[in-house]
Design an enzyme around this catalytic site. Structure first.
Site, mmCIF file in Angstrom:
data_model
loop_
_atom_site.group_PDB
_atom_site.id
_atom_site.type_symbol
_atom_site.label_atom_id
_atom_site.label_comp_id
_atom_site.label_asym_id
_atom_site.label_seq_id
_atom_site.Cartn_x
_atom_site.Cartn_y
_atom_site.Cartn_z
ATOM 1 N N CYS A 193 37.937 42.982 39.699
ATOM 2 C CA CYS A 193 38.276 43.227 41.113
ATOM 3 C C CYS A 193 37.062 42.990 42.007
ATOM 4 O O CYS A 193 36.093 43.753 41.957
ATOM 5 C CB CYS A 193 38.799 44.656 41.253
ATOM 6 S SG CYS A 193 38.913 45.247 42.950
ATOM 7 N N CYS A 234 36.176 45.813 44.507
ATOM 8 C CA CYS A 234 35.645 46.980 43.781
ATOM 9 C C CYS A 234 34.132 46.871 43.636
ATOM 10 O O CYS A 234 33.413 47.877 43.662
ATOM 11 C CB CYS A 234 36.280 47.093 42.391
ATOM 12 S SG CYS A 234 38.064 47.349 42.393
#
Length: 290
Positions: free
Chosen positions: A41, A44
């Site tokens: 991600c 993230c």
């Protein structure tokens, strides 16, 4: 079972096995910020370092629990995560708020301040009391003003829907939820709110708790009364007793009202903060369904 892996004094990797003790129970003493992330991600990777920096800076005012959604799929499912990063604040043993996406540091600080989480030195220097969490009504007023000033910030509308639900304004909360853009409609908090609204609507015009108990006692196959009794018990804080009503319907008349008992259980799991209880009743439901 082993406990969560420790990264530092204020940051740790949360696991399913230790979640009840190291997150839910621990939040009774110190708020826990849960960061649901994954290696693949991109956002993230930008949010994670900000959260870790703040956890160190706040020096114990909150703890940061990191959850790799690929490694801890049960926890991700428990929170109903549809997109990452998702951040959830747990305090007093309950989910109190959260957000999706990689917010800038300033907005995360505002989020923490809103819930009375102050940097460690400011909170413990003896010169000031910790901020008092705002009421639902105060949150509604603040968010309405913020939306008027920045109407393009759709995430504020989700915050408003949550505040309206906290205030018991079901119809307005539903309207705000329905108006959310697609990217926020699947946010973990939106999914939770949708389930809360579904349960709240079920009680519109429903008999009292005592009346429902009397109906079930008179006829234990009164599925409608048993269903509404389960919802009432759930909303009034008797979660296990409420879930037992849905399980009883599922066991004895699983297809009643197009399988409503299973739908009630799934909605309830989304709204409950007791991970151990949810896990226990998920297993019970699975034993009846499969």
């Amino acid at each position: 079972m082993t406990s969560a892996q420790t990264r530092s004094e204020h940051i740790f990797d949360a696991t399913t096995a230790a979640f009840e003790d190291e997150v839910i129970k621990a939040s009774l003493e110190t708020p826990v910020l849960v960061d649901l992330w994954a290696e693949w991600c991109g956002p993230c990777k930008s949010l994670g370092p900000i959260l870790e920096k703040l956890a160190a800076e706040y020096n114990g005012s909150f703890r940061l629990a990191k959850i790799d959604v690929d490694a801890e799929q049960e926890l991700a499912a428990m929170f109903g995560v549809r997109s990452i990063p998702t951040v959830i604040l747990i305090s007093g043993g309950q989910v109190v708020d959260g957000f999706a996406g990689a917010l800038p540091e300033g907005q995360i600080r505002e989020f923490l301040t809103k819930h009375g989480v102050q940097p460690g030195e400011a909170a413990n220097d003896g010169t000031a009391e910790a901020a008092t969490p705002e009421t639902a009504e105060e949150a509604i007023n603040r968010l309405q003003q913020a939306i008027a000033a920045e109407p393009e910030r759709a995430e504020l509308k989700l915050d408003l829907a949550l505040a309206l639900m906290r205030a018991g304004n079901v119809a307005s909360a539903q309207s705000e939820l329905d108006a959310l853009p697609a990217n926020l409609a699947t946010d973990a908090r939106a999914v939770r709110l949708r389930s809360q609204l579904e349960l709240a609507r079920a009680l519109a015009g429903a008999p009292s708790l005592e009346a429902l108990k009397a109906r079930v006692q008179s006829d234990d196959a009164d599925w409608e009364a048993r269903d509404l009794l389960g919802v009432r018990l759930l909303i009034e804080g008797e979660a296990a007793a409420g879930l037992d009503q849905f399980l009883d319907i599922l066991k004895r008349q699983r297809d009643w009202n197009e399988g409503q008992a299973k739908k009630r259980l799934l909605a309830a799991f989304t709204t409950l903060d007791d991970a151990a209880l949810v896990s226990q009743y998920r297993r019970k439901m699975a034993s009846l369904v499969f």
